[in-house]
Enzyme design. Structure first.
Site, PDB file in Angstrom:
ATOM      1  N   HIS A   1      -2.259  10.103   6.939  1.00 29.38           N
ATOM      2  CA  HIS A   1      -1.130   9.722   6.078  1.00 29.38           C
ATOM      3  C   HIS A   1      -0.046  10.800   6.063  1.00 29.38           C
ATOM      4  CE1 HIS A   1      -3.762  11.753   3.055  1.00 29.38           C
ATOM      5  NE2 HIS A   1      -2.618  12.116   2.505  1.00 29.38           N
TER       6      HIS A   1
ATOM      7  N   CYS B   1       0.498 -20.488  -4.343  1.00 31.50           N
ATOM      8  CA  CYS B   1      -0.414 -21.071  -5.326  1.00 31.50           C
ATOM      9  C   CYS B   1       0.110 -22.393  -5.881  1.00 31.50           C
ATOM     10  CB  CYS B   1      -0.655 -20.093  -6.468  1.00 31.50           C
ATOM     11  SG  CYS B   1       0.848 -19.720  -7.399  1.00 31.50           S
TER      12      CYS B   1
END
Length: 196
Positions: A78, A163
């Site tokens: 990272h 959804c």
């Protein structure tokens, strides 16, 4: 990590169904002569099962990061990515990761990059969540906090979500995200009308 003359974009994906747009986002960024690497949370992987990404694209996760480090002196992925990238674009930024970044939590590769991010370089975030989550009282203070750090919000849109609900919370369109990215990399260009 080899040097390149092209500008470098690190795309972060989190656990939102909008992660299915990653191939389109990566392709469009590359069509603009940008070098792209991708970091994903474990939850984002769920939406990438059938993703058709170019084999040249590195998709990096916690598994890759932890495998790379065995002892002192080994690369810290990272940190290397923070040094490599010219801009960090988190698209999509789900409600969970928004809360983590706002709280300073760094328990996966995406949040570790965000926590270590060089504040002199642009970071763009593209919220994506259910309308009820977007409208929760904690969301706006978290978004405002990120913006107070100099991060640029690529505003979510109102649409019919996966959804079936209709309302705010859909991730911005890919073309909008790319326009914002190009603007962040070239601050002397004319900004898009909706650039903050």
């Amino acid at each position: 990590m080899a040097a390149s003359s092209r500008r470098r974009v690190l795309v972060g994906c989190t656990g939102s169904v909008a992660t299915i747009k990653l191939p389109q986002l990566v392709d469009t960024l590359r069509q603009n002569n940008l070098e792209v690497r991708v970091v994903v949370t474990e939850r984002a992987k769920h939406f990438l099962k059938d993703a058709q990404l170019s084999p040249e694209i590195q998709v990096l996760s916690d598994t890759v990061e932890w495998a790379a480090w065995q002892d002192r002196g080994d690369p810290v992925l990272h940190i290397d990515l923070v040094k490599w990238a010219d801009v960090f674009v988190i698209a999509p930024l789900d409600a969970n990761t928004l809360g983590k970044i706002a709280s300073g939590i760094c328990d996966n590769i995406v949040t570790c990059v965000a926590r270590a991010w060089d504040p002199t370089k642009p970071l763009l975030f593209c919220p994506a969540m259910n309308t009820k989550m977007w409208e929760h009282p904690v969301t706006m203070p978290q978004v405002s906090l990120l913006k107070s750090w100099g991060y640029k919000e690529v505003h979510c849109v109102s649409k019919t979500l996966m959804c079936g609900d209709t309302g705010m919370g859909g991730m911005a369109e890919v073309d909008t995200i790319v326009r914002f990215t190009l603007r962040a990399l070239n601050p002397w260009s004319d900004p898009p009308d909706d650039y903050p």
